[in-house]
Design a protein around this motif. Sequence first.
Motif, PDB file in Angstrom:
ATOM      1  N   ASP A   1       0.249  17.648   7.390  1.00  0.00           N
ATOM      2  CA  ASP A   1      -1.000  18.150   6.819  1.00  0.00           C
ATOM      3  C   ASP A   1      -1.514  17.256   5.699  1.00  0.00           C
ATOM      4  O   ASP A   1      -0.794  16.382   5.203  1.00  0.00           O
ATOM      5  N   LEU A   2      -2.736  17.536   5.278  1.00  0.00           N
ATOM      6  CA  LEU A   2      -3.309  16.873   4.101  1.00  0.00           C
ATOM      7  C   LEU A   2      -2.340  17.021   2.927  1.00  0.00           C
ATOM      8  O   LEU A   2      -1.866  18.123   2.660  1.00  0.00           O
ATOM      9  N   GLY A   3      -2.050  15.936   2.271  1.00  0.00           N
ATOM     10  CA  GLY A   3      -1.177  15.995   1.105  1.00  0.00           C
ATOM     11  C   GLY A   3       0.305  16.093   1.430  1.00  0.00           C
ATOM     12  O   GLY A   3       1.134  16.293   0.538  1.00  0.00           O
ATOM     13  N   ALA A   4       0.654  15.947   2.700  1.00  0.00           N
ATOM     14  CA  ALA A   4       2.074  16.047   3.077  1.00  0.00           C
ATOM     15  C   ALA A   4       2.885  14.897   2.481  1.00  0.00           C
ATOM     16  O   ALA A   4       4.046  15.063   2.088  1.00  0.00           O
ATOM     17  N   GLY A   5       2.272  13.716   2.443  1.00  0.00           N
ATOM     18  CA  GLY A   5       2.991  12.569   1.897  1.00  0.00           C
ATOM     19  C   GLY A   5       2.961  11.341   2.792  1.00  0.00           C
ATOM     20  O   GLY A   5       3.752  10.411   2.618  1.00  0.00           O
ATOM     21  N   LYS A   6       2.023  11.304   3.737  1.00  0.00           N
ATOM     22  CA  LYS A   6       1.955  10.183   4.679  1.00  0.00           C
ATOM     23  C   LYS A   6       1.625   8.871   3.960  1.00  0.00           C
ATOM     24  O   LYS A   6       2.247   7.839   4.204  1.00  0.00           O
ATOM     25  N   THR A   7       0.630   8.925   3.085  1.00  0.00           N
ATOM     26  CA  THR A   7       0.267   7.702   2.365  1.00  0.00           C
ATOM     27  C   THR A   7       1.368   7.313   1.376  1.00  0.00           C
ATOM     28  O   THR A   7       1.663   6.127   1.190  1.00  0.00           O
ATOM     29  N   THR A   8       1.993   8.319   0.784  1.00  0.00           N
ATOM     30  CA  THR A   8       3.102   8.045  -0.142  1.00  0.00           C
ATOM     31  C   THR A   8       4.235   7.315   0.591  1.00  0.00           C
ATOM     32  O   THR A   8       4.775   6.313   0.091  1.00  0.00           O
ATOM     33  N   LEU A   9       4.555   7.785   1.785  1.00  0.00           N
ATOM     34  CA  LEU A   9       5.590   7.117   2.582  1.00  0.00           C
ATOM     35  C   LEU A   9       5.157   5.687   2.906  1.00  0.00           C
ATOM     36  O   LEU A   9       5.962   4.749   2.854  1.00  0.00           O
ATOM     37  N   THR A  10       3.874   5.524   3.208  1.00  0.00           N
ATOM     38  CA  THR A  10       3.352   4.193   3.539  1.00  0.00           C
ATOM     39  C   THR A  10       3.458   3.245   2.341  1.00  0.00           C
ATOM     40  O   THR A  10       3.681   2.040   2.505  1.00  0.00           O
ATOM     41  N   GLN A  11       3.292   3.792   1.141  1.00  0.00           N
ATOM     42  CA  GLN A  11       3.452   2.952  -0.059  1.00  0.00           C
ATOM     43  C   GLN A  11       4.859   2.376  -0.119  1.00  0.00           C
ATOM     44  O   GLN A  11       5.056   1.210  -0.470  1.00  0.00           O
ATOM     45  N   GLY A  12       5.831   3.198   0.262  1.00  0.00           N
ATOM     46  CA  GLY A  12       7.209   2.710   0.296  1.00  0.00           C
ATOM     47  C   GLY A  12       7.412   1.683   1.397  1.00  0.00           C
ATOM     48  O   GLY A  12       8.076   0.666   1.208  1.00  0.00           O
ATOM     49  N   ILE A  13       6.825   1.955   2.567  1.00  0.00           N
ATOM     50  CA  ILE A  13       6.945   1.025   3.692  1.00  0.00           C
ATOM     51  C   ILE A  13       6.395  -0.340   3.277  1.00  0.00           C
ATOM     52  O   ILE A  13       7.004  -1.383   3.534  1.00  0.00           O
ATOM     53  N   ALA A  14       5.242  -0.313   2.615  1.00  0.00           N
ATOM     54  CA  ALA A  14       4.620  -1.565   2.159  1.00  0.00           C
ATOM     55  C   ALA A  14       5.551  -2.308   1.200  1.00  0.00           C
ATOM     56  O   ALA A  14       5.746  -3.523   1.309  1.00  0.00           O
ATOM     57  N   ARG A  15       6.137  -1.560   0.300  1.00  0.00           N
ATOM     58  CA  ARG A  15       7.054  -2.179  -0.658  1.00  0.00           C
ATOM     59  C   ARG A  15       8.224  -2.824   0.073  1.00  0.00           C
ATOM     60  O   ARG A  15       8.657  -3.935  -0.258  1.00  0.00           O
ATOM     61  N   GLY A  16       8.728  -2.132   1.095  1.00  0.00           N
ATOM     62  CA  GLY A  16       9.848  -2.655   1.886  1.00  0.00           C
ATOM     63  C   GLY A  16       9.489  -3.922   2.650  1.00  0.00           C
ATOM     64  O   GLY A  16      10.356  -4.715   2.990  1.00  0.00           O
ATOM     65  N   LEU A  17       8.189  -4.084   2.916  1.00  0.00           N
ATOM     66  CA  LEU A  17       7.731  -5.308   3.600  1.00  0.00           C
ATOM     67  C   LEU A  17       7.471  -6.425   2.600  1.00  0.00           C
ATOM     68  O   LEU A  17       7.173  -7.554   2.995  1.00  0.00           O
ATOM     69  N   GLY A  18       7.523  -6.077   1.325  1.00  0.00           N
ATOM     70  CA  GLY A  18       7.231  -7.076   0.309  1.00  0.00           C
ATOM     71  C   GLY A  18       5.761  -7.171  -0.057  1.00  0.00           C
ATOM     72  O   GLY A  18       5.330  -8.143  -0.681  1.00  0.00           O
ATOM     73  N   VAL A  19       4.987  -6.159   0.313  1.00  0.00           N
ATOM     74  CA  VAL A  19       3.568  -6.132  -0.058  1.00  0.00           C
ATOM     75  C   VAL A  19       3.481  -5.797  -1.543  1.00  0.00           C
ATOM     76  O   VAL A  19       4.100  -4.834  -1.993  1.00  0.00           O
ATOM     77  N   SER A  20       2.720  -6.590  -2.275  1.00  0.00           N
ATOM     78  CA  SER A  20       2.653  -6.291  -3.721  1.00  0.00           C
ATOM     79  C   SER A  20       1.360  -5.574  -4.099  1.00  0.00           C
ATOM     80  O   SER A  20       1.284  -4.936  -5.140  1.00  0.00           O
ATOM     81  N   ARG A  21       0.340  -5.663  -3.237  1.00  0.00           N
ATOM     82  CA  ARG A  21      -0.872  -4.895  -3.514  1.00  0.00           C
ATOM     83  C   ARG A  21      -0.581  -3.401  -3.421  1.00  0.00           C
ATOM     84  O   ARG A  21       0.281  -2.974  -2.662  1.00  0.00           O
ATOM     85  N   THR A  22      -1.351  -2.619  -4.180  1.00  0.00           N
ATOM     86  CA  THR A  22      -1.163  -1.171  -4.139  1.00  0.00           C
ATOM     87  C   THR A  22      -1.796  -0.600  -2.873  1.00  0.00           C
ATOM     88  O   THR A  22      -2.939  -0.899  -2.556  1.00  0.00           O
ATOM     89  N   VAL A  23      -1.016   0.191  -2.160  1.00  0.00           N
ATOM     90  CA  VAL A  23      -1.530   0.822  -0.945  1.00  0.00           C
ATOM     91  C   VAL A  23      -2.220   2.119  -1.318  1.00  0.00           C
ATOM     92  O   VAL A  23      -1.627   2.992  -1.935  1.00  0.00           O
ATOM     93  N   LYS A  24      -3.483   2.200  -0.960  1.00  0.00           N
ATOM     94  CA  LYS A  24      -4.237   3.431  -1.199  1.00  0.00           C
ATOM     95  C   LYS A  24      -4.642   4.011   0.141  1.00  0.00           C
ATOM     96  O   LYS A  24      -4.620   3.327   1.159  1.00  0.00           O
ATOM     97  N   SER A  25      -5.035   5.259   0.118  1.00  0.00           N
ATOM     98  CA  SER A  25      -5.447   5.896   1.357  1.00  0.00           C
ATOM     99  C   SER A  25      -6.628   5.142   1.949  1.00  0.00           C
ATOM    100  O   SER A  25      -7.619   4.894   1.271  1.00  0.00           O
ATOM    101  N   PRO A  26      -6.549   4.753   3.216  1.00  0.00           N
ATOM    102  CA  PRO A  26      -7.640   3.982   3.818  1.00  0.00           C
ATOM    103  C   PRO A  26      -8.728   4.872   4.415  1.00  0.00           C
ATOM    104  O   PRO A  26      -9.526   4.409   5.207  1.00  0.00           O
ATOM    105  N   THR A  27      -8.781   6.121   4.012  1.00  0.00           N
ATOM    106  CA  THR A  27      -9.671   7.089   4.660  1.00  0.00           C
ATOM    107  C   THR A  27     -11.082   6.563   4.887  1.00  0.00           C
ATOM    108  O   THR A  27     -11.677   6.779   5.933  1.00  0.00           O
ATOM    109  N   PHE A  28     -11.637   5.860   3.917  1.00  0.00           N
ATOM    110  CA  PHE A  28     -13.017   5.423   4.059  1.00  0.00           C
ATOM    111  C   PHE A  28     -13.150   4.093   4.779  1.00  0.00           C
ATOM    112  O   PHE A  28     -14.232   3.618   5.049  1.00  0.00           O
TER     113      PHE A  28
END
Length: 151
Positions: A36-63
């Motif tokens: 659901d909305l607010g479940a934590g999908k984007t939060t999990l993605t922020q971790g995934i990005a970090r694990g890939l070595g992405v240094s930019r901040t991952v924000k919700s791409p909704t728009f």
Amino acid sequence: MKNRVMHTAGAQETIALGQQLGSLAQAGMVFLLEGDLGAGKTTLTQGIARGLGVSRTVKSPTFNLLKIYEDGRMPLYHMDAYRLEGVNQDLGFDELLDGDGLSVIEWPQFVPALIPEEYLKITITLAAEDERDLLFEAVGQVYEQLLEELK
Ligand SMILES: Nc1ncnc2c1ncn2[C@@H]1O[C@H](COP(=O)(O)OP(=O)(O)OP(=O)(O)O)[C@@H](O)[C@H]1O
Ligand SMILES: [Mg+2]
């Protein structure tokens, strides 16, 4: 292992779990994030990005529907299909998702045409205010292997 349930207490634990996923990910993989909305999908993605070595901040791409992060060890294609509910059009994203990076799709149920034969689906549900249950479903050998390696 095909299915696995994990539990996190606090966003930081979800990010840490995502980080493991990002470290284990191989090029061409697809992770589907349901919940659901607010479940934590984007939060999990922020971790995934970090694990890939992405240094930019991952924000919700909704728009944007899709955001691409290219500063990690492979490209991260982060898609949020929430606004595509009922839009049954070929958006041309499938070529991108077949590519050389990791695709993470929030709200995959709204883009059924994009779902490949093999994938890792993660369904996040609220257990308590800051606690989440994460159900991992691996379809395909490479994803089953990945689930085995998750600590
Ligand atoms: N254990 C937890 N795991 C993940 N997020 C948590 C947890 N506990 C609290 N939170 C909070 O829940 C919120 C999750 O928001 P997030 O944007 O990640 O959800 P989402 O599933 O991507 O929603 P949307 O469908 O709107 O994109 C954040 O504010 C986060 O800090
Ligand atoms: Mg989100």
